[in-house]
Scaffold this active site. Structure first.
Site, PDB file in Angstrom:
ATOM      1  N   GLY A  92       0.924  -1.806   0.191  1.00 40.92           N
ATOM      2  CA  GLY A  92      -0.018  -0.411  -0.345  1.00 40.92           C
ATOM      3  C   GLY A  92       0.934   1.260   0.529  1.00 40.92           C
ATOM      4  N   CYS A 119       5.264  -5.800   1.652  1.00 44.32           N
ATOM      5  CA  CYS A 119       5.533  -4.648   1.647  1.00 44.32           C
ATOM      6  C   CYS A 119       4.868  -3.515   3.515  1.00 44.32           C
ATOM      7  CB  CYS A 119       5.401  -4.107   0.563  1.00 44.32           C
ATOM      8  SG  CYS A 119       6.036  -2.123   0.409  1.00 44.32           S
ATOM      9  N   TYR A 120       4.125  -3.082   2.474  1.00 45.63           N
ATOM     10  CA  TYR A 120       3.655  -2.189   3.719  1.00 45.63           C
ATOM     11  C   TYR A 120       2.962  -3.219   5.000  1.00 45.63           C
ATOM     12  CZ  TYR A 120      -0.124   0.449   5.812  1.00 45.63           C
ATOM     13  OH  TYR A 120      -0.765   1.165   7.461  1.00 45.63           O
ATOM     14  N   HIS A 207       8.087  -7.052  -3.402  1.00 43.13           N
ATOM     15  CA  HIS A 207       6.737  -7.530  -4.448  1.00 43.13           C
ATOM     16  C   HIS A 207       6.980  -8.892  -4.785  1.00 43.13           C
ATOM     17  CE1 HIS A 207       4.582  -4.054  -3.106  1.00 43.13           C
ATOM     18  NE2 HIS A 207       6.229  -3.205  -3.336  1.00 43.13           N
ATOM     19  N   GLU A 209       4.337 -10.088  -6.353  1.00 39.27           N
ATOM     20  CA  GLU A 209       3.877 -10.278  -7.908  1.00 39.27           C
ATOM     21  C   GLU A 209       4.215  -9.518  -8.689  1.00 39.27           C
ATOM     22  OE1 GLU A 209       3.414  -8.806  -5.256  1.00 39.27           O
ATOM     23  OE2 GLU A 209       2.666  -6.625  -5.329  1.00 39.27           O
ATOM     24  N   ASP A 265     -13.959  -9.410 -25.129  1.00 37.80           N
ATOM     25  CA  ASP A 265     -14.612  -8.709 -23.472  1.00 37.80           C
ATOM     26  C   ASP A 265     -16.080  -8.880 -23.428  1.00 37.80           C
ATOM     27  OD1 ASP A 265     -11.840  -8.429 -22.760  1.00 37.80           O
ATOM     28  OD2 ASP A 265     -11.965  -5.989 -22.531  1.00 37.80           O
ATOM     29  N   LYS A 407      -6.938  -9.778 -19.258  1.00 36.08           N
ATOM     30  CA  LYS A 407      -6.949  -9.958 -20.421  1.00 36.08           C
ATOM     31  C   LYS A 407      -6.903 -11.540 -20.694  1.00 36.08           C
ATOM     32  CE  LYS A 407      -8.738  -8.222 -24.582  1.00 36.08           C
ATOM     33  NZ  LYS A 407      -9.663  -6.578 -24.558  1.00 36.08           N
TER      34      LYS A 407
END
Ligand code: XMP
Length: 551
Positions: A92, A119-120, A207, A209, A265, A407
């Site tokens: 964050g 992280c945060y 991070h 991710e 989509d 996507k």
């Protein structure tokens, strides 16, 4: 912390297709009810305002584990009711010592669950469990090397001692919280990864991710599989089952309408909604006269005949083209098409007066608009640009069953729902259609020329395998006539520009280095087969400074 999507990286679907499994369409929206209480083996992700908390959820999906994102301040008792296997505290933008810092219910540490703070999330451990967080002397931002100092730490099982990681933090832990010990360090931080083995609490400054932590997914996999003990149970089918359940719960017996464009989509959203609510769904497809060759036919064939979806086909081509007469300015073209679309769509809706919901194929990247402000981490939502403004005016409630997906995940979902490759692998196509690819005035003749050239580009890109590997490839008709010679005759005809770009998200792009043989074939076919064209050029401009569309 503002990150480009390039850094965070959606898994590119170029080359080998990633094998994905899906998680819930959960979204940390305001007033969201905690659903799916009966699900076992789920991970709860608490969102502290990171713009890309959904990327963590996505990585967990890739681990074939179900996850749900909840607001940072969800009461521990509510979390307990879900019986999750573990908790992840997202990153964050805040500092934990700021007056308005988002803080969790401190009872989450008493739930007896493994917790991974990212992280945060590490600062949260420090703040609540007796550590100390201070502004770092040196901001740690960008690529770094993590040295694992305790190879026994389950988080780094089967990973090398030196790992490339991505950092983005100014604050750092200067005193370990009670019960924790360091398990990895970086140049700037001796507490880059910490663990409390007793309670199963893990904190990582980097991070895992993002794509710039190449082995980050394995760190997350170690957490969910080895530490939390989750199996690999979450499949695409589960995603569909759950989304169907959620759509039914949201709309009940009411009628839903969806503006079908024929793009990936809205097509996937249509197929999913149809599976959930059958004839309660009506799709409206507007032929705006600036579609590609065969587009309207494919949509009618696939959705009307094959899926037997209630399809309202509105052929407004003549109206659009009449209004486009004499219009050269790109912005005017766009506005005119947008306005006319809304007019036609609204008129079509009068036949659907009982509808209470408007469905949209909004994806996660459409949802992210700006970094949430500290203390208010709820994601800011932007309306879908193609039908923006409609629901508000018409008091329709939104149904957005794809809003947590990326996507490439939507393509996988479309395939599972039985949509043909032709739709699932369709490249992005702008709402104002070929009008932005006929430079200058849009006339029927010019559109016919462009459609033929466009068909050749699509055919050749597909036949060579390039079509699926890149973001977009298309033809543009330039209003420039030049001299040529064909047989013994002098010609004076239009020019076609071919554009092929690679991109992660359309925000930045680079031109694709197509092989010369491919370019030769494109030019030769276009000039030989499209009457009215005697010259073909290839666009080698990146974005920026160029845009993808010429307009
Ligand atoms: P530009 O030309 O701005 O395009 O570099 C970036 C991406 O957006 C697509 N595009 C649109 N998509 N409605 C859409 O749904 C639009 O009005 C629109 N205009 C551009 C474009 O094709 C590219 O992928």
């Amino acid at each position: 912390m503002v990150w480009s999507k390039k850094i965070l990286g959606e898994i590119s679907w170029a080359g080998a297709q990633p094998r994905l499994r899906f998680s819930s369409p959960s979204h940390p929206g305001k007033g969201r009810k905690l659903a799916f209480v009966s699900m076992t083996e789920q991970i709860v992700i608490l969102d502290f305002g990171s713009q890309y908390t959904q990327v963590i959820a996505r990585r967990i999906r890739e681990c074939q584990v179900y996850s749900i994102i909840l607001p940072f301040n969800t009461p521990a008792a509510e979390i307990a009711k879900l019986q999750p296997r573990g908790l992840i505290l997202s990153g964050g933008p805040s500092s934990v010592y700021a007056a308005d810092a988002p803080l969790p219910d401190k009872a989450i540490f008493e739930l007896g669950l493994p917790i991974l703070g990212i992280c945060y999330g590490v600062q949260i451990f420090g703040h609540f469990l007796g550590g100390k967080v201070e502004p770092g002397e040196k901001r740690e931002y960008g690529k770094g090397t993590l040295t694992v100092t305790d190879p026994g730490c389950a988080l780094f099982r089967k990973l090398p001692a030196a790992l490339q990681v991505w950092n983005s933090h100014g604050d750092k832990l200067t005193r370990l919280p009670a019960g924790f010990r360091p398990v990895a360090r970086t140049e700037n931080s001796e507490y880059a990864a910490i663990q409390d083995g007793q309670r199963g609490f893990f904190g990582i400054q980097f991070h895992p991710e993002v794509v710039h932590t190449p082995r980050g997914k394995e760190v997350l996999s170690n957490f969910v599989h080895r530490i939390c003990g989750c199996g690999r149970n979450w499949t695409m089918r589960s995603y569909i089952d759950q989304a169907v359940e959620q759509i039914r719960a949201q709309v009940g017996g009411e009628r839903v309408i969806l503006g079908l464009s024929g793009g990936v989509d809205s097509s996937v959203a249509a197929a999913l909604l149809h599976q959930a609510i059958g004839d309660q769904l009506t799709c409206i497809f507007v032929n705006n006269g600036v579609l590609r060759a065969g587009e309207a036919e494919v949509v009618r064939e696939v959705f009307g005949k094959h899926f037997r979806i209630r399809l309202h086909y509105e052929n407004a081509a003549t109206l659009f083209l009449k209004r486009l007469q004499g219009v050269l300015d790109p912005e005017r073209k766009r506005k005119l098409i947008g306005r006319t679309f809304i007019e036609v769509f609204e008129a079509a809706l009068r036949h659907e007066a009982r509808a209470k919901f408007l469905a949209q194929g909004t994806l996660y990247p459409d949802v992210i608009e700006s970094v949430p402000i500290a203390g208010n981490p709820a994601a800011l939502i932007k309306s879908h640009h193609n039908v923006g403004g409609l629901p508000k005016k018409m008091r329709l409630q939104l149904v957005e069953p794809l809003r947590c997906l990326f996507k490439d995940e939507v393509r996988q979902l479309g395939k599972e729902l039985g949509l043909p490759d032709e739709i699932v692998w369709r490249q992005p196509f702008p709402g104002p259609g070929l009008a932005v690819r006929v430079i200058g005035e849009v006339t029927r003749r010019r559109l016919d020329i462009l459609r033929k050239a466009d068909t050749i580009v699509i055919e050749e890109m597909m036949a060579s395998g390039w079509y699926r590997k890149i973001w977009q490839s298309f033809a543009v008709l330039l209003p420039v006539k030049s001299v040529g010679v064909m047989g013994d005759e002098r010609t004076y005809d239009y020019t076609i520009a071919v554009r092929a770009v690679e991109s992660q998200d359309g925000m930045t792009a680079d031109w694709v280095r197509l092989p010369y043989e491919m370019l030769e074939k494109l030019a030769s076919r276009i000039v030989n087969e499209v009457k009215g064209v005697n010259r073909c050029v290839f666009d080698i401009t990146s974005k920026p400074p160029g845009t993808i569309e010429w307009e």
